[in-house]
Structure formats: structure tokens, C-alpha cells
Design a protein around this motif. Structure first.
Motif, PDB file in Angstrom:
ATOM      1  N   ASP A 331       0.806  -1.227   0.000  1.00 33.49           N
ATOM      2  CA  ASP A 331       0.000   0.000   0.000  1.00 33.49           C
ATOM      3  C   ASP A 331       0.838   1.277   0.000  1.00 33.49           C
ATOM      4  O   ASP A 331       0.303   2.364   0.180  1.00 33.49           O
ATOM      5  CB  ASP A 331      -0.931   0.004   1.218  1.00 33.49           C
ATOM      6  N   THR A 356      -1.264   6.380   2.784  1.00 32.27           N
ATOM      7  CA  THR A 356      -1.342   4.950   2.481  1.00 32.27           C
ATOM      8  C   THR A 356      -2.426   4.724   1.425  1.00 32.27           C
ATOM      9  O   THR A 356      -3.279   5.581   1.212  1.00 32.27           O
ATOM     10  CB  THR A 356      -1.652   4.117   3.748  1.00 32.27           C
ATOM     11  N   ARG A 357      -2.366   3.561   0.758  1.00 34.79           N
ATOM     12  CA  ARG A 357      -3.392   3.209  -0.220  1.00 34.79           C
ATOM     13  C   ARG A 357      -4.393   2.307   0.493  1.00 34.79           C
ATOM     14  O   ARG A 357      -4.007   1.308   1.104  1.00 34.79           O
ATOM     15  CB  ARG A 357      -2.746   2.480  -1.403  1.00 34.79           C
TER      16      ARG A 357
ATOM     17  N   SER B  62      -2.934  -7.592  -5.505  1.00 33.39           N
ATOM     18  CA  SER B  62      -2.903  -6.216  -5.990  1.00 33.39           C
ATOM     19  C   SER B  62      -1.963  -6.164  -7.182  1.00 33.39           C
ATOM     20  O   SER B  62      -1.042  -6.967  -7.296  1.00 33.39           O
ATOM     21  CB  SER B  62      -2.493  -5.240  -4.886  1.00 33.39           C
TER      22      SER B  62
END
Lengths: 397, 269
Positions: A331, A356-357, B62
Motif C-alpha cells: 500500500d 497509504t493506499r 494487488s
């Protein structure tokens, strides 16, 4: 024959439009800001918290292998401050890339410099100060910019045909300056005001571990002097934009995990010619605490010898110490903490930034700008009530 | 004429001696690494799109999309130049990393941050750091020059990857000689036919194996250059995985060399 030329000209322009790539991206953002102290101004008394939305699309149109059109509008709607509700064209330019040289026409953004806590050499773009006080949000600057990659560094020339005024918060806006700023009353030293043509030249190059930039700017100062003036409504600040000449050096030496940095300027046109510099280091420990995280330690010393006829700065004799933690997780989580201490008065500014993601396309940012200690009687007492905590949620598309 | 014949036979005699002499495991390991390198010379420049999929212990994925450009440098001091450009995730779109590899000593690296339009020269001692949260380290991408390792040939055996089961593989270990490596050694499998890497085991500084990389989907370009289009890295210590899926390579395509100038990073689109 003439028709043939005309036809080919038309088709020459039209043809790339078929095989081209049009790319649209950008972000929308919701922002909440909290002000722990009560404002001094009556208009902003009940502004303990404030919300806003922002949108910044980016449109890129690749005309052919050499030319790209970029348009990046920006708009913010602020619930409380009519001055912070604003729009801008961050970029609206065509880039012609010929390999050994490139040419940019239109509004664009340019960054010069190496330091982290102050951007002394960076002078092409005006600061969009309603966005933040760190001088990293910039207004699009109209320019004709030629860059030539010579093999012994890059030579750049800038013709800046129109001046953008700095943005300031309104009467209801925060963080506020000690007095409201009357932007409509702005005074220019240049007789042709915003239409004065500024110019800048720059050379930047590399010698082994050293990256060096040398620049000169002539034109209207991006930093105005704020002149206290009586008005029917009371005391106000009137921005005064002087004509200046600024010569700057920015240099970085990179030795393994050590970055040594220096930015220095000599500026004339705002009272006596003065010198200012920021110098320091950044040292990074990789895989700190036997994790994947990197910890960077930053220290920078500020010196600014400007007189009272020059715009106010907090960086006259200050030390900045900071740390940057990058977790290197999926992230991209990062945390920055820094403090600027005035060596003479001990007045201290603190900054915290977290990012942050949250998920694919979602980013969370938090930020705090605090003043834990302000010396009695110092100019900074007026900022004491303007501490701010910010949270931002961004959706990228 | 006679003189020439004598010289030629003398030369061939020395060659025979050189070839016939028993090779030490170190010499054989180095010879294999050199052969891999020599067979991969002459691609001039390279452009490829790449999808990186990160998967954690829970199987959550991801994705990052990037493109890579590289310029082949054949010199006694400098390695290749490479440019990595992030296309996705959207919040880091446009972020780029430019590297000039050095055969000995630290590389030169610049990072481009598009939001600030800032080019930042960064510390090059970052070798063991993870690359954008993946199971790959910076050194897996940037430190592959032959001169950066000491080698030792171990054995020959059938290649350990299903796709290359019918091939025989040289198994060698290599020990990084550059500073700040996160590895004590690596063991690699290279097939004896085309000298393509099929598997690489990574050992941490304590000497335990903790990562395994497998190469697959090899395709040949220009009748000469083999490229793997599917790389799968598994972290045996934490169960995380990273796979790299490459698009079609463009080799020797007349790439503009100025894209490898740090000053040209702000014009990347």
C-alpha cells in the motif's frame, strides 16, 4: 499543386488523430480540516472544522511520437472560504520532444532544487497558498520553454509572458495570516503589471556523484511583500510584487546512503541585495528494524539574510530535523515527521504527514501542522492559533 | 607460409591445452555465467510492458502495471541503463526510476515524482529493499552484471521446471560481491542447450533459503534472444508471491537514447 499542399497539410494534421492515444486520468478528493485553536478573526470564529472537495483530471493526447498535448484543470469547492473555492489550469501545454531538445508552449509546472524543508531555488511557478503553506502546490505558469540536452548538461530557457498572483485565504479562511490580504489592491513594481515578461535561464548537469543546477531569474517576484495598510475596514495587508533578479545554485552529492544538499540564492530588488541558503543531509537506513521499511533521517540548516523591505520569512536562522519512514508494503505506506526550530527564539513548527493506499485507486492522507512552542513577542505568535490537522481521501481514476 | 603453419599449430596446441585442462568448479560456474551473458549480447535496446501481481498469504491480489526500457552498454566500467515507468496503480502513475548500472561500485539512480515534477537523485546503496512492495528486491532487477558475483558450478541435472523437464540444466551457485546485498548466495538452474535461466533460489544472510524464482513462457526474438514472459517469485518464509507477466518485447528498435537522460524524465508521458 497548392491544393495538394493544402490537402496534405489538412491530412497531416488530421491523420494523427486516428492513431493517437487519448488518455484521461486524475483524482477527486474529500478533505476535512480541523483547527484546534479559536481564530482571532471574527469572521472565522466558528471555523473549528472545515470541509472541501477537489477535482483534478489529467488529459493527455499523444499527437505523434514527438508531440503531446496535456491539460490538467484543478478545482476546489471549500464549504467556508470563498477564496479557497478556486480553479486553475495546472497544465495546458503542448510538448514537442525532438530528442536532443524539447519545447513546451502553454501553462506548465517546473521544479528546481534539492532541499526538503524549503524550496529556495524553485521560482518559475507561483504558489497556490490557499492549498497549503508548504509551497508545494503551484499555479500553472504560462511559458515558452526550450530545453537543450547538450551532452554536458541541459540548457533551459524560459520566457514567462504572464504573471500569476499568489492566492491567499479569505476573511473566513484558515490558516489565516495576521491580517486579511487585499488581493484586489495588489501593487506591481513593473509598469505593465502582470503582463511584464519575465525570463529565466538554467543549466543543470552531472559530474559523477554531483548533480548541479545554476539558474538566473529576472522578473516579478513570486513572493510578495505584504504591506500593512489602513483601509475603511481596518488594517489589511496589500501584496506588493517587486521586480527582482535571483541567481541560484542547487547541488546534491550522493554517496551511498548519504545525500548532501545545498541550495543558495542571491536576490536583488527587495531592499538590499541578500543571500539565503539551505544546506543539509539525508541519510537512509534500508530494512530498518529487520523489516522491509526504510528510515530516512533529514537535517537542514536555514540561513536567510533578507532585510525588512523583503517579504517575511520564518527561515532566517533555523534548523530543520526530520524523519521519513517508508514501509515498502503493497500500500506504499509512508510517514514523515519534521520540526523547524528557530535557533534565536526557539519557536518550533512541527509537521506530520501520513499516506497509504486503502484499496486499488483509493488513497488516504493525514497531515498536521503544529506550533508547540512560540517565543513571546515573536512574529510567529500570530500563527499560534492557526495549527491545523488535515485528513484527505482521494479516489484516482 | 611455413611460418604461418607453425604459428597456427602452436595456437591450436595452446587452445587444446586450455580446453583440455580440468576446469575447477569456480571456473566452470563463471564460464556458464559468461556464456549466458555472451549469448544475450547485441539486443541494443529493449522496450516491454509488464504486469506485476502481488499476492499475500490470504490470496489477496494487488496489481501494478509498468513499462521498462533498457539500453545495452558494453563497457569495462558501466552496465546497462534502464528506465522503469509506472502506469498503475493510478496514484503513482508517471513515477519513474532511471538507473545507470556500474560493474563495480554503486549505481546511479534518479526518481521522478510527477506530482511535484521533481527529479531526485536517490541513494544507490538500496539493494536489499523490496521493489514497490513486491517479493523482488532492487538488486534482482539492477544487479545482474556477471562481474558482480563469484560463481561455483555444482552439478548437472534435469531442469526442475515442468516446462523444461526434457532439458538438462547446469546448477551453479553465485555469491554477490557488491555491498549491501540481502543475499548470502543464490543457486541457479540454466539449461545446457540455450543457456536460459529456469530457476533461482535465494538464501538470506543467515544462509537459509527464503525465496524461489521460476522462469517460464520463453519466446525467442530475432532468432537469438530468449526472453521469459512469466516470472514467479515465491517467498518461502512468509508465503507471499509476486508474478511478472511481460508483453511482447521490442529489441533493437532504434530507441531514442535521450530517454535515459535524467533531465528528460519530466517529459515522459
Amino acid at each position: 499543386m497548392r491544393y495538394l499542399l493544402l490537402l496534405s497539410a489538412v491530412f497531416g494534421l488530421a491523420l494523427p488523430a486516428q492513431g493517437d492515444a487519448l488518455d484521461v486520468s486524475g483524482f477527486v478528493e474529500a478533505e476535512g480540516r480541523a483547527f484546534p485553536s479559536e481564530s482571532r478573526s471574527i469572521e472565522a470564529l466558528d471555523r473549528a472544522a472545515s470541509g472541501s472537495f477537489a477535482l483534478q483530471p489529467e488529459v493527455r493526447w499523444q499527437l505523434d511520437a514527438q508531440s503531446t498535448i496535456t491539460v490538467v484543470p484543478f478545482v476546489r469547492f471549500d464549504a467556508d472560504d470563498s477564496e479557497r473555492t478556486h480553479w486553475d489550469l495546472r497544465e495546458a501545454n503542448i510538448l514537442l520532444n525532438a530528442g536532443n531538445w524539447d519545447l513546451r508552449l502553454g501553462l506548465d509546472k517546473v521544479f528546481w532544487g534539492v532541499a526538503e524543508s524549503r524550496h529556495l531555488a524553485d521560482i518559475i511557478n507561483q504558489t497556490d497558498q490557499v492549498e497549503g503553506l508548504d509551497e508545494e502546490d503551484k499555479l500553472g505558469q504560462p511559458m515558452v520553454n526550450l530545453n537543450v540536452l547538450t551532452g554536458v548538461g541541459t540548457l533551459s530557457g524560459f520566457l514567462l509572458p504572464y504573471f500569476r498572483e499568489r492566492t491567499f485565504v479569505g476573511l473566513e479562511g484558515r490558516p489565516a495570516l495576521p491580517l486579511p490580504v487585499a488581493e484586489d489592491l495588489a501593487v506591481f513594481e513593473a509598469p505593465d503589471e502582470e503582463r511584464h515578461i519575465d525570463y529565466a535561464i538554467r543549466w543543470q548537469g552531472r559530474f559523477g556523484e554531483f548533480d548541479i543546477g545554476l539558474s538566473h531569474f529576472h522578473g516579478t517576484s513570486r513572493e510578495p511583500s505584504l504591506v500593512p495598510t489602513f483601509s475603511p475596514g481596518g488594517l489589511i495587508f496589500v501584496p506588493f510584487y517587486q521586480l527582482i533578479d535571483q541567481t541560484s545554485l542547487d547541488a546534491q552529492a550522493t554517496f551511498d546512503a548519504w545525500l548532501l544538499k545545498l541550495e543558495a540564492i542571491i536576490r536583488s530588488g527587495q531592499g538590499d541585495t541578500f543571500f539565503a541558503a539551505v544546506g543539509g543531509f539525508e541519510y537512509t537506513v534500508y530494512g530498518v528494524f529487520s523489516s522491509n521499511a526504510d528510515l530516512g533521517v533529514i537535517a537542514e540548516y536555514h540561513r536567510d539574510e533578507r532585510g525588512i523591505s523583503a517579504p517575511f520569512t520564518i527561515f532566517n536562522n533555523d534548523l530543520m530535523v526530520g524523519a521519513r519512514l517508508a514501509l515498502n508494503d503493497e500500500d506504499d505506506t509512508s510517514l514523515i515527521a519534521g520540526g523547524v526550530v528557530d535557533i534565536d527564539t526557539r519557536t518550533t513548527f512541527l509537521t506530520f504527514e501520513f499516506a497509504t493506499r486503502l484499496a486499488e485507486g483509493w488513497k488516504l492522507e493525514a497531515e498536521a501542522r503544529l506550533l508547540p512552542y512560540v517565543a513571546n513577542g515573536s512574529v510567529e505568535t500570530s500563527f499560534e492559533r492557526e495549527q491545523v490537522v488535515i485528513i484527505r481521501l482521494q479516489r484516482f481514476f | 607460409m611455413e611460418q604461418l603453419r607453425i604459428i597456427l599449430s602452436a595456437v591450436s596446441f595452446f587452445l587444446l591445452v586450455a580446453v583440455g585442462r580440468a576446469e575447477t568448479p569456480e571456473e566452470k560456474g563463471l564460464a556458464i555465467a559468461r556464456e549466458v551473458d555472451i549469448r544475450n549480447r547485441g539486443w541494443v535496446d529493449s522496450s516491454v510492458d509488464l504486469q506485476m501481481v502481488l499476492e499475500n498469504q490470504q490470496g489477496e491480489k494487488s496489481e501494478r502495471r509498468l513499462w521498462l526500457r533498457a539500453l545495452e552498454i558494453i563497457s569495462s566500467t558501466d552496465g546497462d541503463k534502464s528506465l522503469t515507468y509506472f502506469v498503475a496503480p493510478a496514484d503513482i502513475q508517471g513515477t519513474s526510476l532511471l538507473s545507470f548500472a556500474k560493474l563495480v561500485g554503486p549505481d546511479d539512480q534518479w526518481l521522478y515524482l510527477p506530482a511535484l515534477k521533481r527529479v531526485k537523485r536517490i541513494a544507490s546503496s538500496n539493494k536489499s529493499g523490496t521493489f514497490v512492495g513486491s517479493e523482488f528486491s532492487y538488486e534482482d532487477f539492477l544487479a545482474q552484471e556477471v562481474e558482480r558475483f563469484r560463481y561455483r558450478f555444482l552439478r548437472e541435472e534435469p531442469c526442475p521446471v515442468a516446462e523444461a523437464r526434457q532439458l538438462s540444466c547446469f546448477v551453479s551457485e553465485r555469491i554477490p560481491t557488491y555491498e549491501n546485498s540481502g543475499y548470502s548466495k543464490q543457486i541457479g538452474w540454466v539449461d545446457t542447450k540455450d543457456y536460459r535461466p529456469w530457476r533461482l533460489d535465494f538464501f538470506d544472510t543467515k544462509g537459509d533459503q527464503f525465496k524461489r524464482l521460476e522462469f517460464g513462457d520463453y519466446r525467442i526474438y530475432g532468432g537469438k534472444f530468449w526472453r521469459s514472459h512469466d516470472l514467479r517469485m515465491v517467498n518461502l518464509a512468509n508465503g507471499k508471491r509476486t508474478s511478472l507477466r511481460f508483453g511482447a518485447y521490442k529489441l533493437n528498435n532504434g530507441l531514442d537514447k535521450t530517454v535515459f537522460d535524467p533531465d528528460a524524465l519530466p517529459r515522459l508521458r
